[in-house]
Write a protein that holds these residues in place. Structure first.
Motif, PDB file in Angstrom:
ATOM      1  N   TRP A   1     -72.504  -6.682 -86.753  1.00 15.35           N
ATOM      2  CA  TRP A   1     -73.828  -6.990 -86.340  1.00 15.35           C
ATOM      3  C   TRP A   1     -74.483  -5.837 -86.619  1.00 15.35           C
ATOM      4  O   TRP A   1     -74.333  -4.672 -86.206  1.00 15.35           O
ATOM      5  N   SER A   2     -75.926  -5.865 -87.301  1.00 13.34           N
ATOM      6  CA  SER A   2     -77.067  -5.045 -87.559  1.00 13.34           C
ATOM      7  C   SER A   2     -78.131  -5.678 -87.132  1.00 13.34           C
ATOM      8  O   SER A   2     -78.470  -6.790 -87.500  1.00 13.34           O
ATOM      9  N   ALA A   3     -78.966  -4.954 -86.447  1.00 17.24           N
ATOM     10  CA  ALA A   3     -80.391  -5.559 -86.009  1.00 17.24           C
ATOM     11  C   ALA A   3     -81.159  -5.851 -87.284  1.00 17.24           C
ATOM     12  O   ALA A   3     -81.635  -6.856 -87.351  1.00 17.24           O
ATOM     13  N   GLU A   4     -81.284  -5.049 -88.267  1.00 18.78           N
ATOM     14  CA  GLU A   4     -82.319  -5.261 -89.407  1.00 18.78           C
ATOM     15  C   GLU A   4     -81.729  -6.450 -90.233  1.00 18.78           C
ATOM     16  O   GLU A   4     -82.573  -7.435 -90.251  1.00 18.78           O
ATOM     17  N   GLY A   5     -80.546  -6.425 -90.586  1.00 18.89           N
ATOM     18  CA  GLY A   5     -80.146  -7.738 -91.445  1.00 18.89           C
ATOM     19  C   GLY A   5     -80.182  -9.159 -90.678  1.00 18.89           C
ATOM     20  O   GLY A   5     -80.479 -10.297 -90.985  1.00 18.89           O
ATOM     21  N   GLN A   6     -79.822  -8.992 -89.136  1.00 25.30           N
ATOM     22  CA  GLN A   6     -79.702 -10.111 -88.360  1.00 25.30           C
ATOM     23  C   GLN A   6     -81.259 -10.570 -88.354  1.00 25.30           C
ATOM     24  O   GLN A   6     -81.399 -11.915 -87.957  1.00 25.30           O
ATOM     25  N   PHE A   7     -82.020  -9.580 -87.838  1.00 26.03           N
ATOM     26  CA  PHE A   7     -83.452 -10.228 -87.658  1.00 26.03           C
ATOM     27  C   PHE A   7     -83.898 -10.929 -88.879  1.00 26.03           C
ATOM     28  O   PHE A   7     -84.647 -11.952 -88.691  1.00 26.03           O
ATOM     29  N   LEU A   8     -83.699 -10.223 -90.216  1.00 24.28           N
ATOM     30  CA  LEU A   8     -84.176 -10.937 -91.221  1.00 24.28           C
ATOM     31  C   LEU A   8     -83.617 -12.271 -91.361  1.00 24.28           C
ATOM     32  O   LEU A   8     -84.452 -13.353 -91.902  1.00 24.28           O
ATOM     33  N   ALA A   9     -82.464 -12.475 -91.225  1.00 28.36           N
ATOM     34  CA  ALA A   9     -81.714 -13.746 -91.231  1.00 28.36           C
ATOM     35  C   ALA A   9     -82.256 -14.780 -90.234  1.00 28.36           C
ATOM     36  O   ALA A   9     -82.064 -15.846 -90.675  1.00 28.36           O
ATOM     37  N   SER A  10     -82.539 -14.312 -88.971  1.00 29.44           N
ATOM     38  CA  SER A  10     -83.146 -15.344 -88.150  1.00 29.44           C
ATOM     39  C   SER A  10     -84.365 -15.607 -88.502  1.00 29.44           C
ATOM     40  O   SER A  10     -84.725 -16.881 -88.078  1.00 29.44           O
ATOM     41  N   ARG A  11     -85.004 -14.893 -89.287  1.00 24.48           N
ATOM     42  CA  ARG A  11     -86.101 -15.502 -89.924  1.00 24.48           C
ATOM     43  C   ARG A  11     -86.176 -16.320 -91.137  1.00 24.48           C
ATOM     44  O   ARG A  11     -87.222 -16.642 -91.674  1.00 24.48           O
ATOM     45  N   GLY A  12     -84.977 -16.619 -91.615  1.00 30.78           N
ATOM     46  CA  GLY A  12     -84.598 -17.432 -92.970  1.00 30.78           C
ATOM     47  C   GLY A  12     -84.531 -16.894 -93.964  1.00 30.78           C
ATOM     48  O   GLY A  12     -84.315 -17.482 -95.037  1.00 30.78           O
ATOM     49  N   TYR A  13     -84.252 -15.656 -94.312  1.00 32.03           N
ATOM     50  CA  TYR A  13     -83.963 -14.883 -95.434  1.00 32.03           C
ATOM     51  C   TYR A  13     -82.306 -14.513 -95.538  1.00 32.03           C
ATOM     52  O   TYR A  13     -82.051 -14.305 -94.673  1.00 32.03           O
ATOM     53  N   ALA A  14     -82.008 -14.742 -96.794  1.00 35.25           N
ATOM     54  CA  ALA A  14     -80.617 -14.186 -97.036  1.00 35.25           C
ATOM     55  C   ALA A  14     -81.140 -12.611 -97.330  1.00 35.25           C
ATOM     56  O   ALA A  14     -82.066 -12.343 -97.648  1.00 35.25           O
ATOM     57  N   VAL A  15     -80.036 -12.039 -97.093  1.00 38.26           N
ATOM     58  CA  VAL A  15     -80.063 -10.469 -97.090  1.00 38.26           C
ATOM     59  C   VAL A  15     -79.028 -10.031 -97.702  1.00 38.26           C
ATOM     60  O   VAL A  15     -77.850 -10.432 -97.646  1.00 38.26           O
ATOM     61  N   LEU A  16     -79.302  -9.246 -98.981  1.00 42.50           N
ATOM     62  CA  LEU A  16     -78.282  -8.799 -99.871  1.00 42.50           C
ATOM     63  C   LEU A  16     -78.368  -7.007 -99.832  1.00 42.50           C
ATOM     64  O   LEU A  16     -79.331  -6.506-100.101  1.00 42.50           O
ATOM     65  N   GLN A  17     -77.275  -6.429 -99.476  1.00 46.96           N
ATOM     66  CA  GLN A  17     -77.277  -4.922 -99.304  1.00 46.96           C
ATOM     67  C   GLN A  17     -76.154  -4.430-100.312  1.00 46.96           C
ATOM     68  O   GLN A  17     -75.048  -4.357 -99.984  1.00 46.96           O
ATOM     69  N   PRO A  18     -76.337  -4.172-101.429  1.00 50.66           N
ATOM     70  CA  PRO A  18     -75.618  -3.530-102.580  1.00 50.66           C
ATOM     71  C   PRO A  18     -75.101  -2.338-102.373  1.00 50.66           C
ATOM     72  O   PRO A  18     -75.956  -1.349-101.598  1.00 50.66           O
ATOM     73  N   GLU A  19     -73.984  -1.802-102.509  1.00 48.11           N
ATOM     74  CA  GLU A  19     -73.284  -0.718-102.510  1.00 48.11           C
ATOM     75  C   GLU A  19     -73.149  -0.103-103.838  1.00 48.11           C
ATOM     76  O   GLU A  19     -72.402  -0.122-104.421  1.00 48.11           O
TER      77      GLU A  19
END
Length: 682
Positions: free
Chosen positions: A465-483
Motif C-alpha cells: 500500500w502506498s499513499a500516492e498511488g492509492q490516492f490517484l487510483a481512488s480518483r479513477g486513474y490507472a497508475v504506472l510506475q516504471p523501474e
C-alpha cells in the motif's frame, strides 16, 4: 539456497481493528461496506496516529509510539502480562521520534516537531532515556547549541550533533552508541570529514569516543553490541576495517571504488551471533546476494546464503538469543527465509491465519518469550501490527498505520514486465482503480498517471500500500510506475544501463512503458499525464519535451531542471550534495560537466522550456537543499512566457518533499483538480 518467494495475496485484504489507546484487544477482521464516496485526502496524507511498536528484549513489554486527540506523539509502554499501560515520554512542544530498548528496563528516544517544516526547524533531535515505568528520565543530548552552552556543570550532556545508532547489540547494559559527524566548516552543514562513534551510558551520561582507523564514514557493531567494523572514505576510495578481537587492532579487509564498485566490492550487512560477518555482493554476477565473509582469508564465500532470481538481495538478519533464525529480504514484496525449523512452522501458522497479507514476524531478542510481533500488509491493506502468542495461538491487535483506510475500497497493484525498444527488460508497477470506485467498474481505456520515481539510482517501489498511488487510483486513474534503467534492485546490468542516460534511454524506458499500457488497452492515449518528484520531476519535464504527443500534461515537484545546476549551484542556496559525490560519483553516474557538456545541454529541461506547451503543475520547497528552489524558479520564469497553463506553488517551510500534513493535503488537492481539468473526463 534457492530463492524463497512470498505468497502474494490477491483476495480481499484483511480489515483490521482500530488502534487501542489504553489496553490491547483482539482485532476485528470483518470487512466494512464500501463507502459511497472516495476517501478524503486526509485519510491518505495525514500523520499516522499509530506509527511504531517494538518488543522489549525479554518480550514482556511493548513500546508504542502513538498520538490521540491531535496531541503530540508520545511513547507508551504496555505490560503484556497485565495490559497495564504507562506513558513514559511526552513533550509539550515536540513529538517522540525514533526509540529503542536499551535493555529490559530502559529505553532511549529522540524527538522531532511534526508541526513545522524543515525551514523552520531550530532544534536537533536530541536524545533522552527513561525507564519503562517512566522513572529516571534524563536528557542525554541537547536540542540546540545555545542550550548546550548554557548547560549545568552538574548535568552531563552532549552537543546537538550526536545521533542515535540503530544497532541494538546485546541489550544487556545501560549503554548505547551515537554517531558524531565532523564537518569541514566551509559551509553550513558542510561536507562530512569523518564520523566519530560514541559509547554512551544512558544512566550516568558518561561518553567515550571509539578510536577510528581513518576518516570513518560508517560503523558496524557485532552481535554483542561492540564496535567491530568501520568503513572509511578518502576521495573515491572506500576501505573496510575490522577491529580484530584477538589483538584489539584495526586491520583492513578490502578497498574499492565507492561509486564504480567492482567484482570484489561488497557491503557489510551484520555480524551473526557466532561472529560471522554477513555481506551483500554480486561476486561478479548480475544480482546482489547474501554471502558470508571469511575474516582470515578476506574472501567472500563462493556460494551465497540467499540469492534471488530476479532481484538483488536487500534485507537484514533475524536473530534471537545466540541463534541466527533467518533473513528478511525484498523481492517484489517483503519476505523472510527461515533457517530455523520452528520459525518456518510459526510462519506457516500465521500465514494460514492471515492469508490475505504479507506477514513479517519479529521475535524478541530473548528466545524464551511467548510473544512475537507481526507486521502485516498488502497492496490494499496499510501496515498493521499485532502480537501473536506462540503458546496460545492467539492474536492481539496493536494498531494500523492508516486507521481511516478501508482495504475493501483500495486499488490492486501488480508488477508487470515489459521490454524496452533496445530489448532491455523493464519491470513496472501497475495500480488499477477499485471496480466500485470512480469509473463504475471500468478497467480499460482509463485516464493514467505515469508516476516516475526519484533518485534515480534507487528502487522506486515495491508491492504494498502506498499513499500516492492509492490516492490517484481512488480518483479513477490507472497508475504506472516504471523501474527504468538505472533503478536499483534488479541487477547490475539494469543499474549500469542507466549511467549517463538522464533524458536519453532512461527517458525512452518511461515512454516505452507508457506505450505498453496503451497497447494493452489499459490507458486512454488521449488522457495520460506524467508526474514525479526530484529526478521524477526532471523526467516529467523531459517527457513533455521528448514526447509531446504522448503526455497531455505534467506534474513536477522538487524536480531537477538542469543537470549542470547540480554542479554549479547558485548564490541563493547550497545543495546538500557532497563535494566528493560531485567530483567522483555524479560524473560517472550522471555526466561530466566538462566532457559531457554537449549532452547535458541537450538534456536540460531549462534550456528547452520553450518547447513545453502542455499544462504543467510545479511545486517546490523553499528550504530544499537537495534540489534548491532556484531549479524551479528558473524554469518557471523560462516556461511561463510561452505557456499560459503553468501552475506554480512554493511551500516556503518545506524541504525536499512535504513533511507537513497541511501541505501534503494542499498539494494533492491541487493535483486532483489539475488532473480533473486535463485528463479526468473522456
Amino acid at each position: 539456497m534457492p530463492a524463497v518467494r512470498p505468497s502474494l495475496p490477491h483476495s480481499r485484504a484483511l480489515h483490521v481493528c482500530a488502534l487501542l489507546v489504553c489496553a490491547l484487544a483482539a482485532p476485528a477482521f470483518a470487512a466494512e461496506p464500501a463507502a459511497p464516496a472516495p476517501p478524503p485526502l486526509a485519510a491518505f496524507f495525514d500523520n499516522a496516529v499509530f506509527s511504531a511498536a517494538e518488543l522489549s528484549p525479554n518480550g514482556k513489554f511493548l513500546a508504542v509510539r502513538f498520538s490521540s486527540d491531535n496531541k503530540r506523539d508520545r511513547l507508551i509502554v504496555i505490560d503484556l502480562a497485565s495490559n497495564a499501560t504507562t506513558v513514559v515520554a511526552q513533550f509539550d512542544d515536540r513529538d517522540v521520534n525514533t526509540f529503542q530498548w536499551v535493555n529490559n528496563e530502559r529505553l532511549v528516544l529522540d524527538s522531532t516537531d511534526k508541526r513545522i517544516g524543515l525551514g523552520d526547524m531550530v532544534h536537533g533531535p536530541g536524545l533522552f532515556a527513561v525507564n519503562r515505568d517512566g522513572s529516571n528520565f534524563r536528557q542525554l543530548v541537547h536540542l540546540t547549541w545555545a542550550a548546550f552552552k548554557q548547560r549545568s556543570v552538574t548535568r552531563i550532556t552532549l552537543p546537538p550533533d550526536h545521533y542515535l545508532v540503530r544497532q541494538t547489540g546485546a541489550q544487556a547494559s545501560d549503554e548505547v552508541y551515537l554517531t558524531n559527524p565532523k564537518r569541514d566548516g566551509v559551509r553550513e552543514n558542510g561536507d562530512i570529514k569523518y564520523v566519530n562513534l560514541i559509547r554512551l551510558n544512558t544512566v550516568t551520561g558518561r561518553a567515550e569516543t571509539v578510536a577510528r582507523p581513518g576518516p570513518a564514514l560508517s560503523w558496524l557493531l557485532d552481535h554483542k553490541g561492540q564496535p567491530r567494523l568501520c568503513v572509511t572514505l578518502e576521495n573515491n576510495l572506500e576501505t573496510i576495517w575490522y577491529l580484530d578481537p584477538s589483538s584489539n587492532e584495526w586491520r583492513t579487509l578490502a578497498s574499492f571504488d565507492r561509486y564504480a564498485g567492482g567484482k570484489d566490492a561488497f557491503t557489510p550487512l551484520a555480524f551473526g551471533p557466532d561472529g560471522t560477518l554477513y555481506v551483500t555482493s554480486n561476486a561478479g554476477k548480475d544480482k546482489l546476494a547474501l554471502h558470508t565473509f571469511d575474516l582470515a582469508s578476506k574472501r567472500i564465500s563462493a556460494e551465497p546464503l540467499v540469492s534471488l532470481t530476479d532481484y538483488d538481495f536487500k534485507g537484514q538478519l533475524v536473530t534471537s538469543g545466540e541463534k541466527l533464525l533467518g533473513a528478511r529480504y525484498l523481492s517484489d514484496a517483503q519476505a523472510t527465509v527461515w533457517f530455523d525449523s520452528k520459525m518456518k512452522t510459526l510462519q506457516a501458522s500465521i500465514d494460514a491465519a492471515l492469508p490475505s497479507t504479507v506477514n513479517l514476524i519479529t521475535p524478541a531478542a530473548r528466545p524464551d518469550s511467548p510473544w512475537v510481533l507481526v507486521q502485516s500488509y498488502s497492496d490494499q491493506q496499510p501496515e498493521y501490527y499485532a502480537l501473536y502468542n506462540i503458546q496460545t495461538g492467539k492474536f492481539t491487535g496493536v494498531g494500523s498505520t492508516r486507521e481511516r483506510i478501508v482495504p475493501d475500497q483500495m486499488a490492486t497493484q501488480e508488477l508487470v514486465r515489459l521490454t524496452a525498444r533496445d530489448g532491455l527488460a523493464l519491470p513496472a508497477w501497475l495500480t488499477l482503480p477499485h471496480p466500485a470506485g470512480p469509473g463504475k467498474g471500468q478497467r480499460k481505456n482509463l485516464p493514467m498517471v505515469v508516476l516516475v520515481h526519484g533518485g534515480p539510482y534507487l528502487r522506486g517501489s515495491e508491492w504494498g500500500w502506498s499513499a500516492e498511488g492509492q490516492f490517484l487510483a481512488s480518483r479513477g486513474y490507472a497508475v504506472l510506475q516504471p523501474e527504468f534503467r538505472g533503478s536499483t534492485g534488479f541487477g547490475d546490468k539494469h543499474y549500469k544501463a542507466g549511467w549517463k542516460q538522464w533524458g536519453l534511454k532512461m527517458q525512452d524506458d518511461i515512454a516505452d512503458a507508457t506505450r505498453w499500457a496503451i497497447a494493452q488497452g489499459i490507458a486512454d492515449p488521449k488522457r495520460i499525464c506524467i508526474a514525479g518528484a526530484s529526478y521524477g520531476g526532471y523526467a516529467t519535464l523531459m517527457g513533455l519535451v521528448n514526447d509531446p504527443a504522448l503526455y497531455k500534461c505534467g506534474i513536477n515537484w522538487a524536480g531537477v531542471t538542469d543537470i549542470k545546476l547540480l554542479y554549479t549551484g547558485h548564490w541563493s542556496a547550497t545543495s546538500d550534495a557532497s563535494s566528493a559525490y560531485l567530483k567522483y560519483g555524479a560524473p560517472t553516474l550522471i555526466g561530466d560537466p566538462d566532457k559531457d557538456a554537449a549532452q547535458l545541454r541537450a538534456t536540460s529541461p531549462l534550456l528547452q522550456a520553450a518547447r513545453i506547451t502542455q499544462p504543467l503543475l510545479m511545486a517546490y520547497g523553499g528550504a530544499d537543499r537537495r534540489v534548491p528552489l532556484y531549479h524551479g524558479q528558473k524554469f518557471y520564469d523560462a516556461v511561463k512566457a510561452g505557456n499560459p497553463e503553468v501552475e506554480w506553488v512554493v511551500y516556503q517551510e518545506e524541504g525536499h518533499g512535504w513533511s507537513l500534513p497541511k501541505n501534503r493535503i494542499d498539494f494533492w488537492g491541487r493535483v486532483e483538480k489539475f488532473l480533473g481539468r486535463h485528463i479526468g473526463t473522456p
